[in-house]
Design an enzyme around this catalytic site. Structure first.
Site, PDB file in Angstrom:
ATOM      1  CG  ASP A  13      23.980 -77.237 -17.159  1.00  0.00           C
ATOM      2  OD1 ASP A  13      24.269 -76.035 -17.264  1.00  0.00           O
ATOM      3  OD2 ASP A  13      23.039 -77.766 -17.776  1.00  0.00           O
ATOM      4  CE  LYS A  16      31.005 -76.131 -19.263  1.00  0.00           C
ATOM      5  NZ  LYS A  16      29.765 -76.835 -18.932  1.00  0.00           N
ATOM      6  N   GLY A  40      26.063 -70.614 -18.270  1.00  0.00           N
ATOM      7  CA  GLY A  40      25.819 -70.126 -16.914  1.00  0.00           C
ATOM      8  C   GLY A  40      26.677 -70.897 -15.952  1.00  0.00           C
ATOM      9  CG  HIS A  41      30.359 -71.102 -16.205  1.00  0.00           C
ATOM     10  ND1 HIS A  41      30.162 -72.362 -16.708  1.00  0.00           N
ATOM     11  CD2 HIS A  41      30.861 -70.373 -17.216  1.00  0.00           C
ATOM     12  CE1 HIS A  41      30.528 -72.386 -17.972  1.00  0.00           C
ATOM     13  NE2 HIS A  41      30.953 -71.192 -18.305  1.00  0.00           N
ATOM     14  CD  GLN A 225      27.041 -73.672 -24.527  1.00  0.00           C
ATOM     15  OE1 GLN A 225      27.930 -73.503 -25.328  1.00  0.00           O
ATOM     16  NE2 GLN A 225      26.519 -72.668 -23.850  1.00  0.00           N
TER      17      GLN A 225
HETATM   18  P1  GDP Z   1      28.950 -75.196 -15.530  1.00  0.00           P
HETATM   19  O1  GDP Z   1      28.074 -74.421 -16.474  1.00  0.00           O
HETATM   20  O2  GDP Z   1      29.511 -76.435 -16.133  1.00  0.00           O
HETATM   21  O3  GDP Z   1      29.985 -74.337 -14.884  1.00  0.00           O
HETATM   22  O4  GDP Z   1      28.021 -75.722 -14.370  1.00  0.00           O
HETATM   23  P2  GDP Z   1      26.919 -74.911 -13.538  1.00  0.00           P
HETATM   24  O5  GDP Z   1      27.558 -73.810 -12.797  1.00  0.00           O
HETATM   25  O6  GDP Z   1      25.742 -74.612 -14.407  1.00  0.00           O
HETATM   26  O7  GDP Z   1      26.396 -76.058 -12.574  1.00  0.00           O
HETATM   27  C1  GDP Z   1      27.126 -76.576 -11.592  1.00  0.00           C
HETATM   28  C2  GDP Z   1      26.391 -76.313 -10.273  1.00  0.00           C
HETATM   29  O8  GDP Z   1      26.806 -77.271  -9.352  1.00  0.00           O
HETATM   30  C3  GDP Z   1      26.734 -74.975  -9.658  1.00  0.00           C
HETATM   31  O9  GDP Z   1      25.629 -74.493  -8.942  1.00  0.00           O
HETATM   32  C4  GDP Z   1      27.880 -75.315  -8.717  1.00  0.00           C
HETATM   33  O10 GDP Z   1      27.959 -74.432  -7.589  1.00  0.00           O
HETATM   34  C5  GDP Z   1      27.479 -76.685  -8.250  1.00  0.00           C
HETATM   35  N1  GDP Z   1      28.608 -77.582  -7.974  1.00  0.00           N
HETATM   36  C6  GDP Z   1      29.797 -77.665  -8.642  1.00  0.00           C
HETATM   37  N2  GDP Z   1      30.546 -78.668  -8.139  1.00  0.00           N
HETATM   38  C7  GDP Z   1      29.799 -79.228  -7.153  1.00  0.00           C
HETATM   39  C8  GDP Z   1      30.009 -80.340  -6.279  1.00  0.00           C
HETATM   40  O11 GDP Z   1      31.030 -81.020  -6.316  1.00  0.00           O
HETATM   41  N3  GDP Z   1      28.998 -80.635  -5.410  1.00  0.00           N
HETATM   42  C9  GDP Z   1      27.841 -79.925  -5.355  1.00  0.00           C
HETATM   43  N4  GDP Z   1      26.909 -80.284  -4.478  1.00  0.00           N
HETATM   44  N5  GDP Z   1      27.609 -78.870  -6.155  1.00  0.00           N
HETATM   45  C10 GDP Z   1      28.571 -78.532  -7.053  1.00  0.00           C
END
Ligand code: GDP
Length: 425
Positions: A13, A16, A40-41, A225
């Site tokens: 999370d 990525k 989940g991205h 992950q």
């Molecule tokens: P992933 O699984 O690693 O892709 O991460 P997720 O998508 O589960 O979680 C990242 C969350 O943080 C998502 O809702 C993104 O829209 C949000 N996000 C990503 N980068 C940033 C940031 O720099 N600032 C903020 N406030 N939210 C972010």
């Protein structure tokens, strides 16, 4: 060497998806190499929110292929639902998606098995997402799995093979828990119904990627992950069932190591963890709640509240060494904007001994207490910043602190969910 690996450097999370989308500009393909719909991205493109689970995060770039590599486990019903939901938003997906015939199929009986096994773990569940990913990998390792190539076989053959698998699984689940039962034909129906739509996507993706590399095309390998959830190098048994390291990226895609030019470790400016298992810098009280609220730390796949804590440089150093990170992308810096003071764990203490490295396994890590350095917060919004020079001095110094203790340069910074709020450092 046009291949770039992007990995989670913490407990998943990390954002990525957003960083892959940023780096995918001009790439020919983005490849998922492990995991399944347990990922989940969330991408925010010009205010439009895309929720991705199986489809790679390059899908927001019209010319970019999305490849589901051999190392993945794929629920075909979930895949078609995801494609339909993206196409409803106006994205062209089907024509740009390729699925490895060697990837494994997640069947509804795996989802059932996932839940039964979590229930049987009683007071210490792993905290899986319940998507059947672990059981599908277990069947793969036991050489009892079904590969996606099944959808290219004649219907009768596919039906017989899948039925045999489901019947065997039914017996096994009943031995585990006599209360569990299912109708094999009822379970088979929705899987076979996917055949016609899934078959055109299935091919030899290893050959496809090797051809692209021969042509000098740029490809991204996208991890799901994160390092601390890696099956071999994470906090076993509270881990995912696949390899989230750069070695896993090669195994799960068929790309050889000499093609890799860069490995980006994506890390949040603080830390979160979903599910159970040790988390040395966890903040149990109000500060944890504050991070969760501001950072909106709720799972994209399960909606579960994430556990929140301070940045753990020991964990990130471990991730960086195992995967050979060449750079860090730091996300969610903006979430820390209002904090008066911050902390970064730079070492641990375990039974009176000082440690600079993460111990192996969950039990030893559980006994570690973080050693922190304190840092005064910058108390200014970073959300509108679009370069390192725009950032308040305190935020720049915080990034310096992270890179000093992680031992890897910060090259990408993100200060908001939108694609535009990302810049090179
Ligand atoms: P992933 O699984 O690693 O892709 O991460 P997720 O998508 O589960 O979680 C990242 C969350 O943080 C998502 O809702 C993104 O829209 C949000 N996000 C990503 N980068 C940033 C940031 O720099 N600032 C903020 N406030 N939210 C972010």
């Amino acid at each position: 060497m046009p291949c770039h690996v992007v990995l989670g450097g913490q407990w998943g999370d990390e954002g990525k998806g957003k960083i892959v989308d940023y780096l995918a500009a001009g790439a020919h393909a983005v490849v998922r190499f492990q995991g399944g719909a347990n990922a989940g991205h969330t991408l925010v493109l010009g205010g439009r929110r895309l929720a991705l689970h199986l489809v790679p995060s390059g899908i927001g770039h019209p010319g970019c292929l999305g490849v589901l590599g051999n190392g993945m486990v794929i629920d075909p019903v979930a895949l078609l639902e995801e494609i339909a939901s993206l196409e409803k938003l106006g994205l062209e997906v089907r024509g740009r998606l390729r699925v490895s015939s060697a990837a494994h199929v997640v069947l509804p009986c795996h989802v059932l098995q996932d839940r039964v096994e979590e229930r049987r773990r009683g007071g210490s569940p792993v905290g899986t997402t319940g998507r059947g990913v672990g059981p599908a990998y277990a069947d793969k390792a036991a050489r009892q799995g079904v590969q996606m190539g099944i959808f290219l076989r004649p219907e009768g053959e596919a039906r017989a093979r899948l039925r045999e698998t489901l019947e065997r699984k039914r017996e096994l689940l009943q031995a585990l828990d006599p209360g569990v039962d299912f109708d094999v034909d009822a379970m088979l129906g929705p899987v076979l119904a996917c055949r016609e739509q899934v078959a055109p996507l299935v091919c030899d993706t290893t050959a496809l990627l090797q051809d692209l590399l021969d042509e000098g095309r740029r490809i991204l390998l996208e991890g799901a992950q994160g390092a601390m959830l890696d099956l071999d190098h994470g906090t076993y048994p509270y881990v995912t069932s696949s390899s989230c390291t750069s070695a896993g990226a090669l195994v799960g895609s068929g790309v050889p190591p000499q093609e890799v030019a860069a490995v980006t470790g994506v890390v949040k400016a603080y830390a979160t963890r979903v599910g159970n298992g040790p988390f040395p810098t966890e903040l149990a009280g109000e500060e944890g709640d504050r991070l969760r609220q501001i950072g909106q730390e709720y799972g994209a796949t399960t909606g579960r509240a994430r556990r929140c804590g301070w940045f753990d440089a020991v964990a990130v150093r471990h991730a960086a060494r195992v995967s050979g990170f060449t750079e860090l992308a730091v996300t969610k810096l903006d979430v820390l904007d209002g904090f008066e003071s911050l902390r970064v764990a730079v070492g641990y203490e375990q039974d009176g001994k000082k440690l600079r490295r993460m111990p192996v396994g969950a039990e030893d890590l559980e006994r570690c207490r973080p050693e922190y350095v304190e840092f005064a917060g910058w108390r200014t919004s970073t959300q509108g910043c679009r370069s390192l020079l725009d950032l308040p001095g305190g935020a720049r110094r915080y990034l310096d602190l992270l890179q000093e203790h992680a031992g890897i340069p910060v090259r990408i910074v993100s200060v908001g969910p939108d694609r535009d709020s990302t810049f090179r450092a």
